[in-house]
Write a protein that holds these residues in place. Structure first.
Motif, short mmCIF file in Angstrom:
data_model
loop_
_atom_site.label_atom_id
_atom_site.label_comp_id
_atom_site.label_asym_id
_atom_site.label_seq_id
_atom_site.Cartn_x
_atom_site.Cartn_y
_atom_site.Cartn_z
N ILE A 52 8.05 59.83 62.77
CA ILE A 52 8.05 58.38 62.56
C ILE A 52 8.41 57.70 63.87
N ASP A 53 7.44 57.05 64.44
CA ASP A 53 7.64 56.36 65.71
C ASP A 53 8.20 54.97 65.42
N GLY A 54 9.52 54.89 65.34
CA GLY A 54 10.13 53.62 64.99
C GLY A 54 11.62 53.63 65.23
N GLU A 55 12.29 52.61 64.69
CA GLU A 55 13.72 52.42 64.92
C GLU A 55 14.51 52.67 63.64
N LYS A 65 14.29 54.54 58.55
CA LYS A 65 13.60 54.06 59.75
C LYS A 65 12.53 53.05 59.37
N ILE A 66 12.17 52.22 60.34
CA ILE A 66 11.04 51.31 60.17
C ILE A 66 10.08 51.55 61.32
N ASP A 67 8.81 51.85 60.98
CA ASP A 67 7.86 52.23 62.01
C ASP A 67 7.24 51.01 62.69
N GLY A 68 6.34 51.26 63.62
CA GLY A 68 5.75 50.20 64.41
C GLY A 68 4.91 49.23 63.61
N GLU A 69 4.50 49.62 62.41
CA GLU A 69 3.71 48.74 61.55
C GLU A 69 4.57 48.05 60.49
#
Length: 354
Positions: free
Chosen positions: A92-95, A138-142
């Protein structure tokens, strides 16, 4: 001299120069050479019981949800010359969500609604996560929210423990017992309530810091949830109940949050005598007169409510009263016996988007 060749894991996963270590496990970021995607490989540190990873495997293998990290594969790796299992997870690419990083606005409601969607899916598969907190989300780029880390998860049919384990602030009252502790999915509901509060502020009520915790007053919670609709504050307050039986189901929380996110976007079609009428934010009120009875319905942006009724009028064979909330799909009956007339009422279901 040529560089040393990178050893592939399971003849497929190529480790990157990046890894993270937590309290019980280690994650290694890899490239999946078969499907050309980045993945996360997770294994336990030496001395940590294999049951932890087995629990995570069992949980993730059951759950398929947009809002839950996905299990891709199970492999064996060598750690210190010893073979042990590892799981391959969605990258998951996110924060990671942070405490006190949100304001009580539409974006906040979308995030906690997505968390509620993930938990609803988890519970529908008979799984209890048992460690819901901002650090495991987490929250991804979308803008899509994902629930992570199922290392403490349990099957609903085998939900008991002999020790106090979890993240203290997010642990429900019943998890602080001294002997064998039994629990159910309501411990996740409690942790969800604390998470919703923690995303807005790091100044939680003192009652939540006691051991075991006690439910804060509705007034205290109102101040911390300033800007959140009272109906949402009410249900989040219920999440923090000391008695697990007083906490709402995640599905009810999900539905309520969706209703508020869709404010002024609902649309109802009302059909009387073959004529269709629309009830929405542009046409908020409709009066129906069937001679043997009359009815006026108003849309307040959240619900369709009866504001006037005269004569014998029924919804799905139940007598109608003022302030009745009209269900999404129903039939009104005007009159009794042979003089009856029927009106169909149907509400469209727009989708809540992240």
């Amino acid at each position: 001299m040529s560089k040393e060749k990178t050893v592939l894991i399971a003849n497929r996963y190529k480790p990157r120069d990046r890894s993270d270590r937590g309290g019980m496990g280690e994650v290694v970021f890899c490239d999946d050479l078969h499907l050309q995607r980045q993945v996360v490989l997770k294994h336990l540190q030496a001395g940590v019981g294999a049951q932890r990873l087995l629990d995570e495997q069992k949980a993730l293998s059951k759950v398929r949800s947009k809002h839950v990290v996905q299990l891709y594969d199970i492999v064996n790796i060598s750690v210190g010359g010893v073979q042990q299992p590892a799981i391959v997870l969605e990258f998951i690419d996110g924060e990671t969500l942070n405490v006190g990083s949100f304001s009580a606005d539409a974006n906040y409601l979308k995030v906690i609604w997505q968390i509620s969607c993930g938990l609803t899916d988890i519970h529908s598969h008979g799984i209890i996560h048992r460690d819901i907190k901002p650090g495991n989300i987490k929250i991804d780029g979308e803008g899509v929210v994902k629930i992570l880390d199922f290392g403490l998860s349990r099957n609903s049919a085998n939900a008991e423990t002999m020790s106090i384990i979890g993240t203290p602030l997010f642990m429900a009252h019943e998890l602080w017992g001294n002997n064998k502790i039994t629990f159910d999915s309501s411990v996740d509901v409690y942790a969800f309530g604390v998470t919703c509060l923690a995303l807005l502020t790091n100044e939680v009520p003192l009652s939540l810091l006691s051991r075991p915790p006690s439910q804060p007053s509705r007034k205290a919670l109102s101040a911390l949830f300033a800007g959140v609709h009272s109906e949402i504050t009410d249900i989040l307050h219920q999440c923090l109940a000391a008695d697990s039986n007083d906490r709402p189901a995640m599905r009810a929380i999900q539905a309520l949050l969706a209703k508020h996110l869709l404010k002024d976007r609902h649309r109802a079609t009302v059909v009387l005598n073959g004529s269709a009428n629309t009830l929405d934010c542009k046409n908020r009120r409709i009066s129906l007169n069937a001679t043997v009875g009359s009815l006026t319905i108003e849309y307040d942006g959240l619900d369709f409510k009866v504001i006037q009724v005269a004569g014998a009028v029924y919804i799905n064979n139940t007598s109608v009263a003022v302030r009745t909330v009209v269900p999404g799909c129903c039939v009104f009956t005007f009159g009794n016996d042979g003089a009856r007339k029927f009106v169909t009422f149907d509400v469209s279901n727009p989708e809540v988007m992240p």
